[in-house]
Design a protein around this motif. Structure first.
Motif, PDB file in Angstrom:
ATOM      1  N   MET A 205      -1.173  -7.625  -0.100  1.00  0.00           N
ATOM      2  CA  MET A 205      -1.515  -7.092   1.223  1.00  0.00           C
ATOM      3  C   MET A 205      -1.647  -8.258   2.207  1.00  0.00           C
ATOM      4  O   MET A 205      -1.975  -9.378   1.814  1.00  0.00           O
ATOM      5  CB  MET A 205      -2.853  -6.351   1.164  1.00  0.00           C
TER       6      MET A 205
ATOM      7  N   GLY B  26      -0.724  -0.914   6.533  1.00  0.00           N
ATOM      8  CA  GLY B  26      -1.891  -0.044   6.499  1.00  0.00           C
ATOM      9  C   GLY B  26      -2.996  -0.690   7.329  1.00  0.00           C
ATOM     10  O   GLY B  26      -2.908  -1.872   7.684  1.00  0.00           O
ATOM     11  N   ASP B  27      -4.045   0.071   7.596  1.00  0.00           N
ATOM     12  CA  ASP B  27      -5.167  -0.513   8.342  1.00  0.00           C
ATOM     13  C   ASP B  27      -5.891  -1.557   7.497  1.00  0.00           C
ATOM     14  O   ASP B  27      -6.496  -2.498   8.023  1.00  0.00           O
ATOM     15  CB  ASP B  27      -6.146   0.568   8.836  1.00  0.00           C
ATOM     16  N   GLY B  28      -5.797  -1.436   6.142  1.00  0.00           N
ATOM     17  CA  GLY B  28      -6.383  -2.445   5.256  1.00  0.00           C
ATOM     18  C   GLY B  28      -5.614  -3.753   5.348  1.00  0.00           C
ATOM     19  O   GLY B  28      -6.183  -4.811   5.631  1.00  0.00           O
ATOM     20  N   GLY B  29      -4.311  -3.690   5.115  1.00  0.00           N
ATOM     21  CA  GLY B  29      -3.472  -4.899   5.126  1.00  0.00           C
ATOM     22  C   GLY B  29      -3.450  -5.574   6.485  1.00  0.00           C
ATOM     23  O   GLY B  29      -3.459  -6.806   6.580  1.00  0.00           O
TER      24      GLY B  29
ATOM     25  N   GLY C 126       0.863  -1.179   0.000  1.00  0.00           N
ATOM     26  CA  GLY C 126       0.000   0.000   0.000  1.00  0.00           C
ATOM     27  C   GLY C 126       0.896   1.224   0.000  1.00  0.00           C
ATOM     28  O   GLY C 126       2.101   1.125  -0.280  1.00  0.00           O
ATOM     29  N   THR C 127       0.342   2.381   0.336  1.00  0.00           N
ATOM     30  CA  THR C 127       1.185   3.571   0.385  1.00  0.00           C
ATOM     31  C   THR C 127       2.268   3.388   1.438  1.00  0.00           C
ATOM     32  O   THR C 127       3.381   3.905   1.302  1.00  0.00           O
ATOM     33  CB  THR C 127       0.341   4.811   0.723  1.00  0.00           C
ATOM     34  N   ASN C 128       1.922   2.647   2.504  1.00  0.00           N
ATOM     35  CA  ASN C 128       2.939   2.386   3.539  1.00  0.00           C
ATOM     36  C   ASN C 128       4.188   1.770   2.907  1.00  0.00           C
ATOM     37  O   ASN C 128       5.310   2.118   3.252  1.00  0.00           O
ATOM     38  CB  ASN C 128       2.359   1.504   4.656  1.00  0.00           C
TER      39      ASN C 128
ATOM     40  N   TYR D  60      -1.388  11.204   5.013  1.00  0.00           N
ATOM     41  CA  TYR D  60      -0.803  10.850   3.718  1.00  0.00           C
ATOM     42  C   TYR D  60      -0.771  12.035   2.756  1.00  0.00           C
ATOM     43  O   TYR D  60      -0.579  11.842   1.550  1.00  0.00           O
ATOM     44  CB  TYR D  60      -1.596   9.709   3.078  1.00  0.00           C
TER      45      TYR D  60
ATOM     46  N   ALA E  74       3.262  -8.573  -4.537  1.00  0.00           N
ATOM     47  CA  ALA E  74       2.729  -7.393  -3.840  1.00  0.00           C
ATOM     48  C   ALA E  74       1.366  -7.674  -3.204  1.00  0.00           C
ATOM     49  O   ALA E  74       0.371  -7.048  -3.548  1.00  0.00           O
ATOM     50  CB  ALA E  74       2.666  -6.196  -4.787  1.00  0.00           C
TER      51      ALA E  74
ATOM     52  N   GLY F 178      -8.821   3.928   5.255  1.00  0.00           N
ATOM     53  CA  GLY F 178      -9.078   3.707   3.834  1.00  0.00           C
ATOM     54  C   GLY F 178      -7.927   2.981   3.148  1.00  0.00           C
ATOM     55  O   GLY F 178      -6.836   2.822   3.714  1.00  0.00           O
ATOM     56  N   TYR F 179      -8.211   2.545   1.922  1.00  0.00           N
ATOM     57  CA  TYR F 179      -7.181   1.917   1.087  1.00  0.00           C
ATOM     58  C   TYR F 179      -6.461   3.045   0.366  1.00  0.00           C
ATOM     59  O   TYR F 179      -6.764   3.369  -0.790  1.00  0.00           O
ATOM     60  CB  TYR F 179      -7.835   0.956   0.085  1.00  0.00           C
ATOM     61  N   ASN F 180      -5.504   3.652   1.060  1.00  0.00           N
ATOM     62  CA  ASN F 180      -4.965   4.922   0.571  1.00  0.00           C
ATOM     63  C   ASN F 180      -4.326   4.837  -0.802  1.00  0.00           C
ATOM     64  O   ASN F 180      -4.498   5.747  -1.630  1.00  0.00           O
ATOM     65  CB  ASN F 180      -3.972   5.524   1.570  1.00  0.00           C
ATOM     66  N   LEU F 181      -3.565   3.791  -1.054  1.00  0.00           N
ATOM     67  CA  LEU F 181      -2.854   3.759  -2.335  1.00  0.00           C
ATOM     68  C   LEU F 181      -3.842   3.839  -3.506  1.00  0.00           C
ATOM     69  O   LEU F 181      -3.625   4.566  -4.481  1.00  0.00           O
ATOM     70  CB  LEU F 181      -2.008   2.487  -2.458  1.00  0.00           C
TER      71      LEU F 181
HETATM   72  C1  LIG Z   1      -4.451  -8.965  -1.300  1.00  0.00           C
HETATM   73  C2  LIG Z   1      -4.502  -7.682  -2.067  1.00  0.00           C
HETATM   74  N1  LIG Z   1      -5.697  -7.113  -2.363  1.00  0.00           N
HETATM   75  C3  LIG Z   1      -5.741  -5.946  -3.041  1.00  0.00           C
HETATM   76  C4  LIG Z   1      -4.585  -5.320  -3.444  1.00  0.00           C
HETATM   77  C5  LIG Z   1      -4.664  -3.995  -4.211  1.00  0.00           C
HETATM   78  N2  LIG Z   1      -4.174  -2.925  -3.313  1.00  0.00           N
HETATM   79  C6  LIG Z   1      -2.914  -2.481  -3.353  1.00  0.00           C
HETATM   80  S1  LIG Z   1      -2.588  -1.340  -2.229  1.00  0.00           S
HETATM   81  C7  LIG Z   1      -4.159  -1.346  -1.654  1.00  0.00           C
HETATM   82  C8  LIG Z   1      -4.586  -0.464  -0.514  1.00  0.00           C
HETATM   83  C9  LIG Z   1      -3.840  -0.776   0.737  1.00  0.00           C
HETATM   84  O1  LIG Z   1      -4.517  -0.158   1.834  1.00  0.00           O
HETATM   85  P1  LIG Z   1      -3.898  -0.195   3.274  1.00  0.00           P
HETATM   86  O2  LIG Z   1      -3.464  -1.572   3.631  1.00  0.00           O
HETATM   87  O3  LIG Z   1      -4.791   0.473   4.228  1.00  0.00           O
HETATM   88  O4  LIG Z   1      -2.548   0.623   3.102  1.00  0.00           O
HETATM   89  P2  LIG Z   1      -2.358   2.156   2.670  1.00  0.00           P
HETATM   90  O5  LIG Z   1      -2.347   2.207   1.173  1.00  0.00           O
HETATM   91  O6  LIG Z   1      -3.530   2.910   3.256  1.00  0.00           O
HETATM   92  O7  LIG Z   1      -1.042   2.522   3.251  1.00  0.00           O
HETATM   93  C10 LIG Z   1      -4.935  -2.271  -2.370  1.00  0.00           C
HETATM   94  C11 LIG Z   1      -6.376  -2.513  -2.118  1.00  0.00           C
HETATM   95  C12 LIG Z   1      -3.365  -5.969  -3.139  1.00  0.00           C
HETATM   96  N3  LIG Z   1      -2.179  -5.491  -3.514  1.00  0.00           N
HETATM   97  N4  LIG Z   1      -3.346  -7.120  -2.423  1.00  0.00           N
END
Ligand SMILES: Cc1ncc(C[n+]2csc(CCOP(=O)(O)OP(=O)(O)O)c2C)c(N)n1
Length: 540
Positions: free
Chosen positions: A409, A433-436, A382-384, A530, A407, A463-466
């Motif tokens: 998450m 990230g909070d998503g990962g 992600g952006t992280n 961010y 790559a 949020g899914y920032n990237l």
């Molecule tokens: C398993 C998986 N699902 C979807 C993606 C597509 N993807 C890449 S970055 C991202 C957002 C990541 O969000 P978060 O973990 O919150 O990190 P942030 O970007 O906010 O730092 C997504 C959905 C991916 N790389 N891997």
């Protein structure tokens, strides 16, 4: 001896220390056998996490990490982690149970063809159909998984075979021997030497291959002696210490300043252990005008933007050493000392800015202070990851693990568990990230059960920032990227571990020092800002 006992005996013969996974009915014999062995079974809470753990184990040790699942849903859960090992070149052996062979020709409970499913994400993939092949199959599996480029291998063991007796003459594991790679040939070395001698402004592009072969000190000597600047990929960070005056940054974004400032000035790219899956050559060689020297164990991929003048397919370490001795005089590439200075200065200046919410630069600076040179940072995706990749200086081999080929998450928490098991005396920190984080959050229980002090730093932005950032760049708006989060401190508490939410007046360094003094996992919730993402494309 029953087949599952023989399989475990063969895994012991390969010096397997851990098997990560979740059992099922079809792996009962395997579990019975492993319970009698010296191999430690690490029970996880999701098979994907087990595969990520095996993947990280493989990256850190060079020996295949092993993961286990049952048939059907257990095996399909493993798939993402296996694909990660496949594209990130991590040696891994996945073992899955399967239904009795008498029912796999027809529609049958939980049966899908896993060998077929895994075909595209493995280097080798087979079903054990008779007991007597086990020692050959296991030796081949480890050999294929660990040979350059390393990757994932899959073995399927049907339940009726697992409990069948092997013939006594076949109960002998094959002793692994270390096969040495042949030396680089003189003709290619001379050709590469000529190209480097003639080049006005060469640059080294170093990838994860250098790290896999522990050639960082040879690369540093080579670059410093010849005065050639080095750019690494994200997974190549640590291929040369960030302290070296020749290190001038990391390549990893589509619009990367490296492209104009560094590749724009170069007429020759010396690619060492560089992998196209991380960063496409079309991005740094769009006009096909760069001369390329390809140094790697394996031959180059067919790519219009990556057509080397010469390939040296041999041991990377030896090639660097031999080449260094053949080039007649050091180069005078003038721009790079200033670039190296800029890198160091930017890190200090950006890393010192205190604001609220906290900027990634500030967090990563505090993490760099908290970790020793050989401690391990693991980045999620992600952006992280972009901030870690572009901003975080790495000083030694494998001090940073990133998933940048596949790559995926969710990688960082399971990988941190594996890293702590491999290196109990090192500090291990996962940035996500909070998503990962929530993709494999359940592994907090695994880490806690094993009493592992790993620190998980969450960049929280709800949020899914990237994707939000990219969407804003493309459409000026973002859709389907915002969510809410649980209270991470309460979540930690419910797992029986400690969590802390960073407050505006807190000092991050103190929090991290405290976190590493605990005996269990610690979750650090950092409200993140961010808004300076654009800077990523201007960083070296
Ligand atoms: C398993 C998986 N699902 C979807 C993606 C597509 N993807 C890449 S970055 C991202 C957002 C990541 O969000 P978060 O973990 O919150 O990190 P942030 O970007 O906010 O730092 C997504 C959905 C991916 N790389 N891997």
């Amino acid at each position: 001896m029953k087949t599952s006992d023989l399989l475990i005996k063969c895994l012991e013969n390969e010096d397997v220390k851990f098997v990560f996974g979740i059992p099922g009915e079809e792996t009962l014999d395997f579990m019975d056998s492993i319970s009698k062995s010296r191999i430690r079974f690490i029970l996880t809470r999701h098979e994907q996490a087990a595969a990520f753990m095996a993947d990280a184990y493989g990256r850190l040790t060079g020996k295949a990490g092993v993961c286990l699942s049952t048939l059907g849903p257990g095996a399909t859960n493993l798939l993402t982690g296996i694909a990660d090992a496949f594209l990130d070149r991590a040696p891994l052996v996945a073992i899955t149970g399967q239904a009795d062979l008498k029912r796999i020709h027809k529609e049958s409970h939980q049966y899908v063809d896993i060998v077929e499913n895994f075909e595209t994400v493995t280097k080798w993939n087979t079903r054990i159909e008779v007991p007597d092949v086990v020692s050959e199959v296991v030796r081949k599996a480890f050999k294929v998984a660990e040979t350059e480029k390393p990757g994932a291998v899959h073995l399927e063991l049907p339940e009726n075979i697992a409990c069948m007796d092997a013939d006594e003459t076949h109960e002998k594991p094959i002793i692994p021997i270390r096969a040495r790679r042949s030396s680089p040939d003189n003709h290619s070395l001379r050709h590469a030497t000529e190209l480097i001698d003639k080049s006005r402004s060469p640059i080294i592009l170093a990838g994860n291959g250098v790290i896999r072969k522990n050639a960082a000190s040879q690369l540093r000597d080579f670059a410093e002696y010849l005065g050639i600047p080095v750019v690494t990929t994200f997974m190549g960070k640590g291929a040369i210490t960030a302290m070296s005056k020749c290190f001038i940054g990391t390549l990893g974004l589509a619009k990367d300043r490296q492209i104009s400032d560094v590749f724009g000035k170069s007429d020759l790219v010396i690619a060492i252990g560089y992998d196209l899956v991380e960063y496409a050559p079309a991005l740094w060689n769009p006009d096909l005008d760069k001369k390329i020297i390809h140094i790697d164990f394996t031959t180059s991929e067919g790519d219009l933007h990556y057509v080397p003048e010469v390939e040296i397919n041999s041991d990377i370490k030896e090639t660097i050493e031999l080449l260094g001795g053949m080039i007649s005089s050091p180069k005078k590439v003038e721009y790079f000392p200033a670039f190296h200075r800029e890198l160091l200065e930017t890190f200090e200046i950006e890393g010192a800015i205190n604001s609220w919410p906290v900027r990634p630069q500030r967090v990563l600076h505090a993490i760099r202070t908290a970790l020793g040179d050989d401690d391990i940072l693991i980045s999620d995706v992600g952006t992280n990851k972009l901030w870690v990749g572009k901003f975080y200086p790495v000083y030694s081999n494998n001090a940073l693990l990133i998933s940048n080929g596949f790559a995926s998450m969710g990688f960082s928490l399971p990988a941190a568990i594996a890293a702590k098991l491999v290196y109990p005396d090192k500090k291990v920190l996962a940035v996500c990230g909070d998503g990962g984080f929530l993709m494999n959050v359940h592994e907090i229980e695994t880490a806690n059960r094993m009493g592992l002090n790993i620190v998980i730093v969450i960049f929280k932005d709800n949020g899914y920032n990237l994707i939000k950032w990219k969407s804003m760049g493309k459409f000026g708006k973002a859709f389907g990227v915002d969510f809410s989060n649980p209270d991470f401190v309460k979540l930690a508490d419910s797992f029986g571990v400690e969590g802390v939410r960073v407050q505006p007046t807190d000092t991050l360094e103190q929090i991290l020092t405290w976190a590493f003094s605990r005996e269990k996992p610690v979750i650090v919730d950092v409200p993140i800002d961010y808004s300076s993402n654009e800077l990523l494309t201007h960083l070296l």
